[in-house]
Design an enzyme around this catalytic site. Sequence first.
Site, PDB file in Angstrom:
ATOM      1  N   PRO A 198      40.055  35.239  33.133  1.00 51.81           N
ATOM      2  CA  PRO A 198      40.890  34.026  33.165  1.00 51.81           C
ATOM      3  C   PRO A 198      40.157  32.866  33.830  1.00 51.81           C
ATOM      4  CG  PRO A 198      42.161  35.947  33.859  1.00 51.81           C
ATOM      5  CD  PRO A 198      40.734  36.392  33.759  1.00 51.81           C
ATOM      6  N   GLY A 199      40.288  31.699  33.215  1.00 53.57           N
ATOM      7  CA  GLY A 199      39.702  30.492  33.794  1.00 53.57           C
ATOM      8  C   GLY A 199      38.289  30.194  33.383  1.00 53.57           C
ATOM      9  N   THR A 200      37.702  30.989  32.488  1.00 51.90           N
ATOM     10  CA  THR A 200      36.312  30.759  32.095  1.00 51.90           C
ATOM     11  C   THR A 200      36.177  29.703  31.003  1.00 51.90           C
ATOM     12  OG1 THR A 200      36.493  32.682  30.631  1.00 51.90           O
ATOM     13  CG2 THR A 200      35.490  33.019  32.790  1.00 51.90           C
ATOM     14  N   GLY A 201      37.274  29.225  30.429  1.00 51.79           N
ATOM     15  CA  GLY A 201      37.209  28.126  29.481  1.00 51.79           C
ATOM     16  C   GLY A 201      37.320  28.528  28.031  1.00 51.79           C
ATOM     17  N   THR A 203      40.036  28.573  26.009  1.00 48.40           N
ATOM     18  CA  THR A 203      40.823  27.589  25.269  1.00 48.40           C
ATOM     19  C   THR A 203      40.061  26.285  25.100  1.00 48.40           C
ATOM     20  OG1 THR A 203      42.836  28.573  26.180  1.00 48.40           O
ATOM     21  CG2 THR A 203      43.031  26.378  25.217  1.00 48.40           C
ATOM     22  N   GLU A 419      35.419  39.275  65.884  1.00 45.36           N
ATOM     23  CA  GLU A 419      34.552  38.540  64.956  1.00 45.36           C
ATOM     24  C   GLU A 419      33.112  38.525  65.453  1.00 45.36           C
ATOM     25  OE1 GLU A 419      35.803  37.984  62.230  1.00 45.36           O
ATOM     26  OE2 GLU A 419      37.896  38.237  62.792  1.00 45.36           O
ATOM     27  N   ASP A 496      39.346  45.821  57.216  1.00 42.99           N
ATOM     28  CA  ASP A 496      37.966  46.321  57.264  1.00 42.99           C
ATOM     29  C   ASP A 496      37.913  47.793  56.861  1.00 42.99           C
ATOM     30  OD1 ASP A 496      37.308  43.812  58.253  1.00 42.99           O
ATOM     31  OD2 ASP A 496      37.549  44.447  60.338  1.00 42.99           O
TER      32      ASP A 496
END
Length: 640
Positions: A198-201, A203, A419, A496
Amino acid sequence: MNPNLRNFALWAIIILLVLALVTLFQNPGQRTGSSEIPYSQLLVEADQGRISNVVISGQEVTGTFTDGKPFQTYMPNDPDFIRKLTAKGVQITAKPQSSETPWFMAILLNSLPFLLIVGAWFFLSRQMQNGAGRAMGFGKSKAKLLNEAHGRVTFEDVAGVDEAKEDLQEIVEFLKDPQKFQRLGGRIPRGVLLVGSPGTGKTLIARAVAGEANVPFFTISGSDFVEMFVGVGASRVRDMFDQAKKNAPCIIFIDEIDAVGRHRGAGLGGGNDEREQTLNQLLVEMDGFEANEGIIIIAATNRPDVLDPALLRPGRFDRQIVVPAPDVLGREKILKVHVRKVPLAPDVELKTIARGTPGFSGADLMNLVNEAALLAARRGRRLVTMAEFEDAKDKVMMGAERRSLVMTEDEKRLTAYHEAGHALLALNVPATDPVHKATIIPRGRALGMVMQLPERDKLSMSYEQMTSRLTIMMGGRVAEELVFGADKVTSGAASDIEQATRLARMMVTRWGFSSELGTVAYGENQEEVFLGYSVSRQQNISEATAQKIDAEIRRLVEHGYAEATRILTDKKDELENLAQALLEFETLTGEEIRDLLAGKRPVREQPEEPKPQRGSPVPQAGRGRPRPEPDPGLEPQPQT
């Protein structure tokens, strides 16, 4: 009827009705321009000899006084009236009674009831036809015809998918000049299946093909075919192809075709359910007895494995084009497309942004540019700087900063050591990505996070990198135990441990990194079910093998735990210095962390923006946030 002609006729009728009403209710005195007087005054004026002449039409009397002023009145049934006027020498003219209404208005008024009846009948009949049309409109196609009025898209607006554009260039040339291929006996593919995350273009590429060829472009979703009534979807398929034939040559784009093109025979309805009938009609229209010349079907899906085999055979979807996530060069080209209308500051380097966003799709990059522009607008800037792009990248990947979250000093201190343990291990394991940033500012669902920079797009991972990753993941838990004791350890390392367990399971069951189990795959690869995401399902294995798998997973995780304990125990002073610096500055860049461990404390006169660096801040470990999304390194793509 033509809509323009119908509107003209409607306005004409309205104007005639208005004229009729004005004429009907117009005051007779206003029509003649004469002053109306009472009949008694007329008799008085006649006795005094001030009337010059009269015109009698029925019971209406008009005339003029001796001074030339006109008058009019209404005469009752008075037989002596004529005699009185004659005695005074008044000139009398008699005319038959006539209507003041014009002839065309009289015809209109006489025919008005008939016109009203005809209009009501016509209105009711049209309503019934429209109702019947809506009832039968289920079988009409919902495909929308796009043209230049909706915004033309060309290959210049598509970047990062050069191989896909080359494959589709043949279709563009065929639509422009079909004889070029037909002279040599060639036949252009009737259907092209675009496969990608999805979202790779997908369309956008289909629209670019229509824009380059300058042909009609019908677009429809796979779910628009299926209704609750059996046969409706098949009727819509037939109607869609009928419309396409009238506009040939043209392109039909079916988005999410897996909604209608799944394997047949898998449902409870056998072969008679609505979805399968729709698919059967689609198969016939694509390659049946009737050839649909000049009609090219482009479909898009991210689940090619669930499509019916008959849909993918030659003659239907002849060509499958993979639209992958762009590489670093593709991301740079995509960014150039999206920043065309964005005023950029001189310090913005799209190449640096592209290197810092591995794994981003075209839609992700568009969102990144939009977030940077919005952030610059909120800050009151006239240009979008590199600082906005860096902040937008952090927001897209990790979520917005939650500075309003109230944390106690103990929670801040524990988060800082957690962290610091991740960051210190990332600088001391054999193979890992450089540290980009460490922060104890809550972002999204995490109370803190350490981010590492992949220097390039990764296609695979080595065993050394995987074991180093396991060691880094255990750093937060080990740091808490070393500093606060086993009784003070919190649940902050939940994500983690989850990631480490998942990575170790993949190493054992999928990648053959276990001497006990050998190079055997113990999990089904269902990676293509959701492109870009991996779902592993355990096969039917024996209980003894399952115990060995669990033992090997535990061995790998405990090895990472032991290695993290060894490194942090040897470098406990550096852990203390790094945690204190995080408590003081809240956020440290990778360069500041390395300087701090070398004995140089960071000095800040004011809060600094994160410096742009190569690569992307990939969250490696964060305290307090469950991480359901898969780590980019857990699923290396197979090399060919």
